[in-house]
Write a protein that holds these residues in place. Structure first.
Motif, PDB file in Angstrom:
ATOM      1  N   ASP A  29      -0.950 -33.679   9.940  1.00 12.12           N
ATOM      2  CA  ASP A  29      -1.774 -33.918  11.156  1.00 12.12           C
ATOM      3  C   ASP A  29      -1.914 -35.575  10.191  1.00 12.12           C
ATOM      4  OD1 ASP A  29      -3.732 -33.717   9.105  1.00 12.12           O
ATOM      5  OD2 ASP A  29      -4.706 -32.094  10.531  1.00 12.12           O
ATOM      6  N   SER A  30      -2.981 -36.150  10.843  1.00 11.79           N
ATOM      7  CA  SER A  30      -3.125 -37.186  10.090  1.00 11.79           C
ATOM      8  C   SER A  30      -3.556 -38.029   8.859  1.00 11.79           C
ATOM      9  CB  SER A  30      -5.048 -38.117  10.879  1.00 11.79           C
ATOM     10  OG  SER A  30      -5.802 -37.323  10.853  1.00 11.79           O
ATOM     11  N   TYR A  31      -4.074 -36.710   8.331  1.00  6.77           N
ATOM     12  CA  TYR A  31      -4.531 -37.045   7.108  1.00  6.77           C
ATOM     13  C   TYR A  31      -3.064 -36.700   6.061  1.00  6.77           C
ATOM     14  CZ  TYR A  31      -9.095 -34.903   6.604  1.00  6.77           C
ATOM     15  OH  TYR A  31     -10.644 -34.525   7.163  1.00  6.77           O
ATOM     16  N   SER A  32      -1.853 -36.719   6.793  1.00  7.29           N
ATOM     17  CA  SER A  32      -0.556 -36.845   5.854  1.00  7.29           C
ATOM     18  C   SER A  32      -0.026 -38.045   6.440  1.00  7.29           C
ATOM     19  CB  SER A  32      -0.196 -35.269   5.985  1.00  7.29           C
ATOM     20  OG  SER A  32      -0.727 -34.517   5.705  1.00  7.29           O
ATOM     21  N   GLN A  73      11.565 -34.953  -4.459  1.00  8.42           N
ATOM     22  CA  GLN A  73      12.278 -35.492  -3.220  1.00  8.42           C
ATOM     23  C   GLN A  73      11.597 -35.258  -1.853  1.00  8.42           C
ATOM     24  OE1 GLN A  73      16.595 -35.321  -3.104  1.00  8.42           O
ATOM     25  NE2 GLN A  73      16.590 -35.797  -1.146  1.00  8.42           N
ATOM     26  N   LEU A  74      10.848 -36.056  -1.463  1.00  6.73           N
ATOM     27  CA  LEU A  74      10.415 -35.755  -0.101  1.00  6.73           C
ATOM     28  C   LEU A  74      11.455 -35.691   0.971  1.00  6.73           C
ATOM     29  CD1 LEU A  74       8.077 -35.786   2.108  1.00  6.73           C
ATOM     30  CD2 LEU A  74       8.779 -37.778   2.947  1.00  6.73           C
ATOM     31  N   GLU A  75      11.410 -34.292   1.973  1.00  7.64           N
ATOM     32  CA  GLU A  75      12.806 -34.311   2.704  1.00  7.64           C
ATOM     33  C   GLU A  75      12.432 -34.864   3.862  1.00  7.64           C
ATOM     34  OE1 GLU A  75      15.782 -31.817   4.224  1.00  7.64           O
ATOM     35  OE2 GLU A  75      15.551 -32.992   2.345  1.00  7.64           O
ATOM     36  N   GLN A  76      11.182 -34.144   4.898  1.00  2.00           N
ATOM     37  CA  GLN A  76      10.805 -34.872   5.032  1.00  2.00           C
ATOM     38  C   GLN A  76       9.092 -35.114   5.790  1.00  2.00           C
ATOM     39  OE1 GLN A  76      13.430 -34.875   9.111  1.00  2.00           O
ATOM     40  NE2 GLN A  76      12.284 -33.153   9.905  1.00  2.00           N
ATOM     41  N   ASN A  77       8.633 -35.658   6.718  1.00  3.99           N
ATOM     42  CA  ASN A  77       7.317 -35.494   6.443  1.00  3.99           C
ATOM     43  C   ASN A  77       6.986 -35.346   8.048  1.00  3.99           C
ATOM     44  OD1 ASN A  77       4.593 -35.955   7.207  1.00  3.99           O
ATOM     45  ND2 ASN A  77       4.131 -37.731   5.488  1.00  3.99           N
ATOM     46  N   ASN A  78       6.461 -34.657   8.613  1.00  2.00           N
ATOM     47  CA  ASN A  78       6.391 -33.899   9.464  1.00  2.00           C
ATOM     48  C   ASN A  78       5.348 -34.199  10.396  1.00  2.00           C
ATOM     49  OD1 ASN A  78       6.493 -33.328  13.044  1.00  2.00           O
ATOM     50  ND2 ASN A  78       8.125 -32.149  12.510  1.00  2.00           N
ATOM     51  N   SER A  79       4.378 -35.210  10.365  1.00  7.83           N
ATOM     52  CA  SER A  79       3.194 -35.426  10.758  1.00  7.83           C
ATOM     53  C   SER A  79       2.396 -36.312  11.733  1.00  7.83           C
ATOM     54  CB  SER A  79       2.136 -36.109   9.355  1.00  7.83           C
ATOM     55  OG  SER A  79       2.161 -35.020   8.310  1.00  7.83           O
ATOM     56  N   PHE A  80       1.798 -35.459  12.580  1.00 12.77           N
ATOM     57  CA  PHE A  80       0.996 -36.557  13.854  1.00 12.77           C
ATOM     58  C   PHE A  80      -0.214 -35.986  13.697  1.00 12.77           C
ATOM     59  CE2 PHE A  80       3.622 -36.510  17.930  1.00 12.77           C
ATOM     60  CZ  PHE A  80       2.371 -37.167  18.821  1.00 12.77           C
ATOM     61  N   SER A  81      -0.529 -37.744  14.233  1.00 11.26           N
ATOM     62  CA  SER A  81      -2.336 -37.057  13.774  1.00 11.26           C
ATOM     63  C   SER A  81      -2.755 -37.148  14.996  1.00 11.26           C
ATOM     64  CB  SER A  81      -3.094 -38.838  14.161  1.00 11.26           C
ATOM     65  OG  SER A  81      -3.649 -39.673  13.659  1.00 11.26           O
ATOM     66  N   GLY A  84      -2.792 -28.746   7.401  1.00 15.16           N
ATOM     67  CA  GLY A  84      -3.425 -28.818   9.443  1.00 15.16           C
ATOM     68  C   GLY A  84      -4.436 -27.579   9.658  1.00 15.16           C
ATOM     69  N   ALA A  85      -5.023 -27.400  10.964  1.00 15.68           N
ATOM     70  CA  ALA A  85      -6.732 -27.225  11.246  1.00 15.68           C
ATOM     71  C   ALA A  85      -7.490 -27.828  12.087  1.00 15.68           C
ATOM     72  CB  ALA A  85      -6.013 -25.466  10.405  1.00 15.68           C
ATOM     73  N   THR A  86      -7.428 -29.028  11.242  1.00 14.77           N
ATOM     74  CA  THR A  86      -8.671 -29.997  10.566  1.00 14.77           C
ATOM     75  C   THR A  86      -8.813 -30.144  12.197  1.00 14.77           C
ATOM     76  OG1 THR A  86      -7.732 -30.686   9.129  1.00 14.77           O
ATOM     77  CG2 THR A  86      -9.697 -31.678  10.180  1.00 14.77           C
ATOM     78  N   ASN A  87      -8.042 -30.807  13.424  1.00 14.88           N
ATOM     79  CA  ASN A  87      -7.912 -31.084  13.913  1.00 14.88           C
ATOM     80  C   ASN A  87      -8.467 -29.461  15.420  1.00 14.88           C
ATOM     81  OD1 ASN A  87      -7.500 -33.956  15.162  1.00 14.88           O
ATOM     82  ND2 ASN A  87      -5.686 -33.441  14.087  1.00 14.88           N
ATOM     83  N   ASP A  88      -7.937 -28.556  14.988  1.00 17.76           N
ATOM     84  CA  ASP A  88      -8.177 -27.620  15.582  1.00 17.76           C
ATOM     85  C   ASP A  88      -9.636 -27.015  15.438  1.00 17.76           C
ATOM     86  OD1 ASP A  88      -5.741 -25.411  16.614  1.00 17.76           O
ATOM     87  OD2 ASP A  88      -5.586 -26.975  14.903  1.00 17.76           O
ATOM     88  N   CYS A  89     -10.024 -27.433  14.711  1.00 16.91           N
ATOM     89  CA  CYS A  89     -11.431 -27.737  13.960  1.00 16.91           C
ATOM     90  C   CYS A  89     -12.424 -28.604  14.956  1.00 16.91           C
ATOM     91  CB  CYS A  89     -12.166 -27.240  12.182  1.00 16.91           C
ATOM     92  SG  CYS A  89     -14.019 -27.616  11.702  1.00 16.91           S
TER      93      CYS A  89
END
Length: 235
Positions: free
Chosen positions: A30-33, A78-86, A122-127
């Motif tokens: 999420d946003s943290y990443s 190596q970074l393969e993919q950063n699929n993060s969504f704020s 994750g789970a921060t936004n659920d909280c």
């Protein structure tokens, strides 16, 4: 916590890579990443920007300040993919009861490339959004526990060769924290319980990002850096 010097750390991860242990890392977050221009797809919302941080947000000013780039750089992976969504929730329900099925973790979990190591933060936004917990065994993916369980059950099938680590925010407490720990245990998912992370406006600042990277590094060494046997070397 026991610390490992950068030089020894590099040797250990080199040994892991040589032994076909995690070399490519993907992040489901999420946003943290997030960081501007460093998430895939580029339509995902981000929270950290190079030109809009302190004092409005935090002192994280470059991608090199983020927990995930610090970790990847110091480990030589190596970074393969950063699929993060704020703002994204694990389940399909978001803030103010809105439908987040277009951005939820369970919606994005099949888009991580071909990683050897998956870091789920994750789970921060659920909280924060106070989504309903729900019950295990339910098929209501607009509640937290069924969605979290689905994610942890299906990730190993989607990525059978990847090690999966769930990173638990230290400010998630109460019944949701208990549920996360139990679901990780029931699904044989490693769970890093972060501690005392420095934040501003609820988000890790530069010091907090370093703490996350350090705690992740220690956790992986303490628990084995890959699914195959790959232990620390004796000093």
């Amino acid at each position: 916590m026991k610390k490992v010097s950068f030089s020894i750390l590099g040797i250990l991860f080199a040994l892991c890579i040589y032994a076909h242990c995690p070399a490519k890392v993907s992040i489901l977050g999420d946003s943290y990443s997030t960081f501007q221009n460093h998430v895939v797809p580029d339509t995902n919302y981000v929270w950290y920007f190079a030109d809009a941080n302190e004092p409005d947000r935090t002192d994280v000013a470059t991608v090199d300040d983020t927990w995930w780039m610090r970790f990847i750089t110091r480990s030589g992976l190596q970074l393969e993919q950063n699929n993060s969504f704020s703002g994204a929730t694990v389940c399909n329900l978001g803030y103010e009861g809105n439908d987040y099925s277009d951005r939820s973790f369970i919606r994005r979990m099949d888009s991580l490339g071909k990683p050897d190591l998956i870091l789920v933060f994750g789970a921060t936004n659920d909280c924060w959004a106070k989504v309903p917990l729900g019950k295990k065994g339910s098929d209501d993916l607009y509640t937290f526990i069924p969605a979290m369980d689905k994610m942890l059950r299906e990730l190993p099938s989607l990525y059978p060769d990847a090690r999966i680590v769930f990173m638990l925010n230290d400010e998630i407490q109460g019944d949701m924290r208990k549920a996360i720990i139990e679901l990780c245990r029931d699904n044989n998912t490693a769970c890093l319980q972060l501690q005392n992370i420095s934040k501003r406006q609820g988000h890790p600042d530069k010091a907090g990002m370093l703490q996350i990277s350090d705690q992740l590094t220690d956790f992986l060494h303490d628990n084995g850096c890959c699914r195959r046997k790959c232990h620390k070397q004796d000093k």
